[in-house]
Design an enzyme around this catalytic site. Structure first.
Site: not given
Length: 331
Positions: A65-68
């Site tokens: 999920v980090y920076s999609d």
């Protein structure tokens, strides 16, 4: 650099883990849970990844999920070009919302097996060393989650599994069910633990010690609040909406801890970050704090903290101002 075993496994990790939430791409337009306005783009991120390798850090933590997904992609490209795969330990996480659709997140079998393949593609690797559930999924039976993770290990796509912030009863239940069914059990707990938030000492830390589970705390410097004087703002603190939810209700108590930390650091003649990390590294059960870095001195301070040994008087001084906090970090 110091290296330690990850819990009761034979896997050796650096005593400092590089947290890669900062690397990927800054937020633009609509915000999903993992996109941060203060994140660095790829060109800005690479010097810190290189610095980590130069310091002997072999443990890199990110999440889908980090920076999609951009964080995984940046980390994957860098490590493939600059390190032998077996020389590094890559950790990532699953659970957060990746797409606004019914199965766009969570810990169902469908979500885990799909998101794992997506993470492997972005990381440019055949396997993840440590695959962690980012949070508890209240809509999916934990048995379904555990069996899917076990199958991912048996398929050779994952070496070890871990968990992140949850209640101790939930983690205990997961460990029990894994043992009962003969599934792979969690070897690590990535929890929210630092001088400003010590509620994990009541149950989770004791559980992990009893079960031989490695503890790899996130936000060991309280999103920078333990590195500077009270009320000093940075570009991250001004735009960090999640950070505000962690500290908005306990400002008076937290300020006392920050002020005391400043006194101890001043007497030592070293940065506050080194003292705060030295305290955490000395706590029973802590394996490797997950340290983020967006300035060169961030990792310098983290590595230097390994050589800082606080006296019992300093430990007492740092801990004395703390008061009980609401339970935080699970969302």
């Amino acid at each position: 650099m110091e290296y330690v075993l990850l819990g009761r496994t034979g896997l050796k990790v650096s005593r400092i883990c590089l947290g890669c939430m900062t690397y990927g791409s800054p937020a633009t337009g609509r915000l999903l849970p993992g996109r941060q306005a203060w994140a660095l783009n790829e060109a800005e991120s690479l010097p810190f990844l290189r610095q980590a390798l130069d310091f002997g850090i072999n443990f890199f933590d990110t999440a889908n999920v980090y920076s999609d997904g951009d964080s995984e992609a940046v980390v994957g490209r860098f490590l493939k070009a600059n390190a032998r795969r077996e020389a590094v330990v890559i950790a990532t996480k699953v659970q957060g919302l990746m797409r606004e659709e019914p199965n766009g997140g969570g810990l169902s079998r469908k979500a885990i097996l799909f998101e794992l393949d997506q993470s492997l593609r972005r990381l440019q690797t055949d396997y993840v060393d440590l695959y962690q559930i980012h949070r508890w999924d209240y809509e999916t039976p934990i048995e379904e989650t555990l069996e899917a993770l076990h199958d991912a290990i048996k398929a050779g796509k994952v070496r070890y599994i871990g968990a992140s912030s949850m209640y101790a009863w939930q983690f205990s239940k997961a460990l029990y069910l894994a043992d009962r069914h003969g599934w792979t059990r969690f070897v690590s707990m990535q929890n929210y633990y630092n001088l400003l938030y010590r509620e994990e000492e009541r149950e989770m830390m004791r559980l992990c010690q009893s079960e031989g589970v490695a503890v790899i705390p996130w936000s060991p410097l309280a999103r920078g609040r333990l590195t500077r004087a009270w009320k000093t703002e940075t570009s991250r603190s001004e735009t960090d909406a999640f950070g505000k939810t962690l500290y908005s209700r306990t400002e008076d108590a937290d300020r006392s801890v920050v002020d005391r930390l400043g006194e101890v650091a001043e007497k030592r003649g070293i940065p506050r970050a080194q003292v705060a990390l030295a305290w955490l590294l000395s706590r029973p059960g802590v394996t490797a704090p997950i340290v983020g870095a967006s300035k060169p001195h961030h990792l310098e301070d983290a590595v230097a903290a390994l050589s800082v040994h606080l006296t019992s008087e300093e430990m007492t001084a740092l801990e004395e101002p703390y008061v009980p906090h609401p339970v935080l970090g699970f969302s």
